[in-house]
Design a protein around this motif. Structure first.
Motif, PDB file in Angstrom:
ATOM      1  N   MET A  84      -1.434   9.969   4.180  1.00 56.41           N
ATOM      2  CA  MET A  84      -2.415   9.064   4.979  1.00 56.41           C
ATOM      3  C   MET A  84      -3.223   8.039   4.088  1.00 56.41           C
ATOM      4  SD  MET A  84      -1.614  10.951   7.262  1.00 56.41           S
ATOM      5  CE  MET A  84      -2.670  10.094   8.293  1.00 56.41           C
ATOM      6  N   LYS A  91       0.868  -1.335   0.000  1.00 55.94           N
ATOM      7  CA  LYS A  91       0.044  -0.132   0.002  1.00 55.94           C
ATOM      8  C   LYS A  91       0.766   1.283  -0.011  1.00 55.94           C
ATOM      9  CE  LYS A  91      -3.984  -2.151   0.389  1.00 55.94           C
ATOM     10  NZ  LYS A  91      -4.888  -2.346  -0.832  1.00 55.94           N
ATOM     11  N   SER A 132       0.091  16.301  -2.420  1.00 54.59           N
ATOM     12  CA  SER A 132      -0.938  15.820  -3.342  1.00 54.59           C
ATOM     13  C   SER A 132      -2.496  16.045  -3.050  1.00 54.59           C
ATOM     14  CB  SER A 132      -0.841  14.316  -3.886  1.00 54.59           C
ATOM     15  OG  SER A 132      -0.766  13.671  -2.613  1.00 54.59           O
ATOM     16  N   GLY A 164       0.378  13.539   4.141  1.00 52.88           N
ATOM     17  CA  GLY A 164       0.587  12.954   5.520  1.00 52.88           C
ATOM     18  C   GLY A 164       2.033  12.621   5.996  1.00 52.88           C
TER      19      GLY A 164
HETATM   20  N1  ACO Z   1      -3.869   5.544   0.700  1.00 50.44           N
HETATM   21  C1  ACO Z   1      -4.546   4.482   0.434  1.00 50.44           C
HETATM   22  N2  ACO Z   1      -4.168   3.395  -0.404  1.00 50.44           N
HETATM   23  C2  ACO Z   1      -3.069   3.845  -1.301  1.00 50.44           C
HETATM   24  C3  ACO Z   1      -2.394   4.913  -0.887  1.00 50.44           C
HETATM   25  C4  ACO Z   1      -3.020   5.872  -0.030  1.00 50.44           C
HETATM   26  N3  ACO Z   1      -2.435   6.965   0.304  1.00 50.44           N
HETATM   27  N4  ACO Z   1      -1.246   4.766  -1.870  1.00 50.44           N
HETATM   28  C5  ACO Z   1      -1.276   3.670  -2.407  1.00 50.44           C
HETATM   29  N5  ACO Z   1      -2.445   3.147  -1.892  1.00 50.44           N
HETATM   30  C6  ACO Z   1      -2.779   1.848  -2.336  1.00 50.44           C
HETATM   31  C7  ACO Z   1      -3.358   1.630  -3.917  1.00 50.44           C
HETATM   32  O1  ACO Z   1      -4.886   2.197  -3.925  1.00 50.44           O
HETATM   33  C8  ACO Z   1      -3.034   0.198  -4.320  1.00 50.44           C
HETATM   34  O2  ACO Z   1      -3.877  -0.504  -3.558  1.00 50.44           O
HETATM   35  P1  ACO Z   1      -4.330  -2.044  -4.193  1.00 50.44           P
HETATM   36  O3  ACO Z   1      -3.147  -2.755  -4.685  1.00 50.44           O
HETATM   37  O4  ACO Z   1      -5.322  -2.527  -3.286  1.00 50.44           O
HETATM   38  O5  ACO Z   1      -5.072  -1.515  -5.525  1.00 50.44           O
HETATM   39  C9  ACO Z   1      -1.536   0.075  -3.821  1.00 50.44           C
HETATM   40  O6  ACO Z   1      -1.522   0.991  -2.557  1.00 50.44           O
HETATM   41  C10 ACO Z   1      -0.572   0.188  -4.786  1.00 50.44           C
HETATM   42  O7  ACO Z   1      -0.692   1.655  -5.157  1.00 50.44           O
HETATM   43  P2  ACO Z   1      -0.621   2.022  -6.673  1.00 50.44           P
HETATM   44  O8  ACO Z   1      -1.072   3.169  -6.839  1.00 50.44           O
HETATM   45  O9  ACO Z   1      -1.097   0.740  -7.645  1.00 50.44           O
HETATM   46  O10 ACO Z   1       0.840   2.218  -6.957  1.00 50.44           O
HETATM   47  P3  ACO Z   1       1.923   2.845  -7.831  1.00 50.44           P
HETATM   48  O11 ACO Z   1       3.462   2.413  -7.444  1.00 50.44           O
HETATM   49  O12 ACO Z   1       1.191   2.717  -9.292  1.00 50.44           O
HETATM   50  O13 ACO Z   1       1.711   4.314  -7.709  1.00 50.44           O
HETATM   51  C11 ACO Z   1       1.809   6.237  -6.152  1.00 50.44           C
HETATM   52  C12 ACO Z   1       2.212   4.755  -6.047  1.00 50.44           C
HETATM   53  C13 ACO Z   1       2.010   7.418  -7.035  1.00 50.44           C
HETATM   54  C14 ACO Z   1       2.184   6.505  -4.678  1.00 50.44           C
HETATM   55  C15 ACO Z   1       0.161   6.166  -5.989  1.00 50.44           C
HETATM   56  O14 ACO Z   1      -0.275   4.900  -5.059  1.00 50.44           O
HETATM   57  C16 ACO Z   1      -0.584   7.313  -5.307  1.00 50.44           C
HETATM   58  O15 ACO Z   1      -0.789   8.183  -6.111  1.00 50.44           O
HETATM   59  N6  ACO Z   1      -1.043   7.179  -3.979  1.00 50.44           N
HETATM   60  C17 ACO Z   1      -1.702   8.113  -3.368  1.00 50.44           C
HETATM   61  C18 ACO Z   1      -0.587   9.306  -3.103  1.00 50.44           C
HETATM   62  C19 ACO Z   1      -1.110  10.519  -2.192  1.00 50.44           C
HETATM   63  O16 ACO Z   1      -1.773  11.509  -2.852  1.00 50.44           O
HETATM   64  N7  ACO Z   1      -1.417  10.307  -0.636  1.00 50.44           N
HETATM   65  C20 ACO Z   1      -2.280  11.066  -0.122  1.00 50.44           C
HETATM   66  C21 ACO Z   1      -1.550  12.417   0.312  1.00 50.44           C
HETATM   67  S1  ACO Z   1      -2.442  13.641   1.021  1.00 50.44           S
HETATM   68  C22 ACO Z   1      -2.575  13.084   2.689  1.00 50.44           C
HETATM   69  O17 ACO Z   1      -1.740  12.275   3.184  1.00 50.44           O
HETATM   70  C23 ACO Z   1      -3.646  13.873   3.479  1.00 50.44           C
END
Ligand code: ACO
Length: 283
Positions: A69, A28, A140, A118
């Motif tokens: 997060m 994740k 993001s 986060g």
């Molecule tokens: N929350 C929940 N699940 C997540 C998160 C997250 N922040 N980041 C990744 N995952 C999960 C995905 O849903 C996926 O789950 P699945 O296998 O059950 O489908 C798994 O992790 C792998 O993620 P992918 O997106 O397939 O991985 P990839 O290497 O292609 O991309 C990346 C990585 C760019 C980090 C992408 O996962 C992403 O954009 N994540 C979210 C980043 C983000 O914006 N976080 C929140 C910031 S704001 C805050 O924290 C308040």
């Protein structure tokens, strides 16, 4: 994939005085779920006063440092429980970041990959930060429709010049480790293959310093940011005197090894702290 148990969400080892603490949800991208946040608090608490731990390094398993997060478990599932769910989840997360901010031992963030939103809280909680050139940093939040909460806007404003903080927060574009180092989000950036060696080198230098002085120093740098000059001057007198309560021999030994023994030069390195207390102070 099998959902990891709470205790598996964080992994750690202690080697030669360094505690290597890893976010351990690579599947994740090490997103911070309530389970992970609870476990991280337990782990850092358990390591804090161990005699065999002199420095803590926070890093991530796999290709992420921490993808912020967990949008499902931290936001959607806790919001479904109402206010109590949201507040409890916030306390679990913010609680360990605060513990880390004022940690007894020096702390280093080793940002090996993705670092979003986060993750900026714990990034700032660590005293020093080193990134892989390949790492990606991003606020993001704006990309999915919220402001950079959980301290992230504050971290950006603390570490970046105003225009860069605004751009970073409003545009939702990522920067790599090199740019993060140029901007001041981290101390340095190195190719991923060399990152652990460099962090180990820095940790070893810290292990050679007086630990009471290190704790007093890192707290002082954080505290004085929000003080007037005069308040800071006063705080620093009191803080040194309080540090003397825990170690009144170290600085005297440091003076003795330089002035009397001429065995080192403070301008060029640290005194041998392992000999403190073994001789009668001259000062
Ligand atoms: N929350 C929940 N699940 C997540 C998160 C997250 N922040 N980041 C990744 N995952 C999960 C995905 O849903 C996926 O789950 P699945 O296998 O059950 O489908 C798994 O992790 C792998 O993620 P992918 O997106 O397939 O991985 P990839 O290497 O292609 O991309 C990346 C990585 C760019 C980090 C992408 O996962 C992403 O954009 N994540 C979210 C980043 C983000 O914006 N976080 C929140 C910031 S704001 C805050 O924290 C308040």
């Amino acid at each position: 994939m099998q959902e990891s148990s709470e205790s598996d969400t964080v992994a750690y080892t202690v080697e030669d005085g360094i505690a290597w603490v890893k976010y351990n949800r690579p599947e994740k991208r090490n997103a911070q779920s309530p389970k992970l946040n609870r476990r991280m608090r337990e782990v850092i608490d358990a390591l804090e006063f161990r005699d065999d731990v002199g420095v803590l390094v926070l890093t991530g398993e796999g290709d992420a440092f921490c993808a912020g997060m967990d949008l499902k478990e931290y936001f959607r599932e806790t919001e479904a429980q109402g206010l109590v769910g949201t507040r409890r989840a916030q306390r679990d997360a913010y609680g360990w970041w605060e513990r880390l901010r004022w940690y007894q031992k020096p702390t280093i963030a080793m940002v090996n990959g993705w670092c979003f939103g986060g993750a900026y809280g714990p990034l700032f909680s660590c005293d020093l930060a080193f990134a892989a050139d390949e790492a990606q940093f991003g606020l993001s939040e704006i990309n999915w429709g919220i402001l950079p909460g959980g301290g992230a806007a504050k971290v950006a404003a603390e570490l970046l010049p105003f225009r860069k903080a605004m751009y970073h927060a409003m545009m939702g574009e990522n920067v790599d480790g090199r740019t993060a180092a140029e901007w001041g989000l981290v101390n340095e950036s190195h190719p991923l293959a060399m990152l652990k060696d460099r962090v180990t080198e820095v940790a070893k230098v810290l292990l050679g310093k007086n630990p009471v002085a290190l704790k007093a120093t890192k707290d002082a740098v954080r505290r004085v940011r929000e003080m007037t000059y005069d308040n800071a001057m006063d705080y620093l007198i009191r803080a040194q005197e309080a540090a003397n309560f825990f170690d009144n021999q170290g600085r005297k030994e440091g003076i003795r090894q330089f002035i009397d023994e001429k065995s080192y030069k403070p301008g060029l390195g640290a005194y041998d702290k392992d000999r403190a207390g073994s001789t009668t102070s001259q000062s």
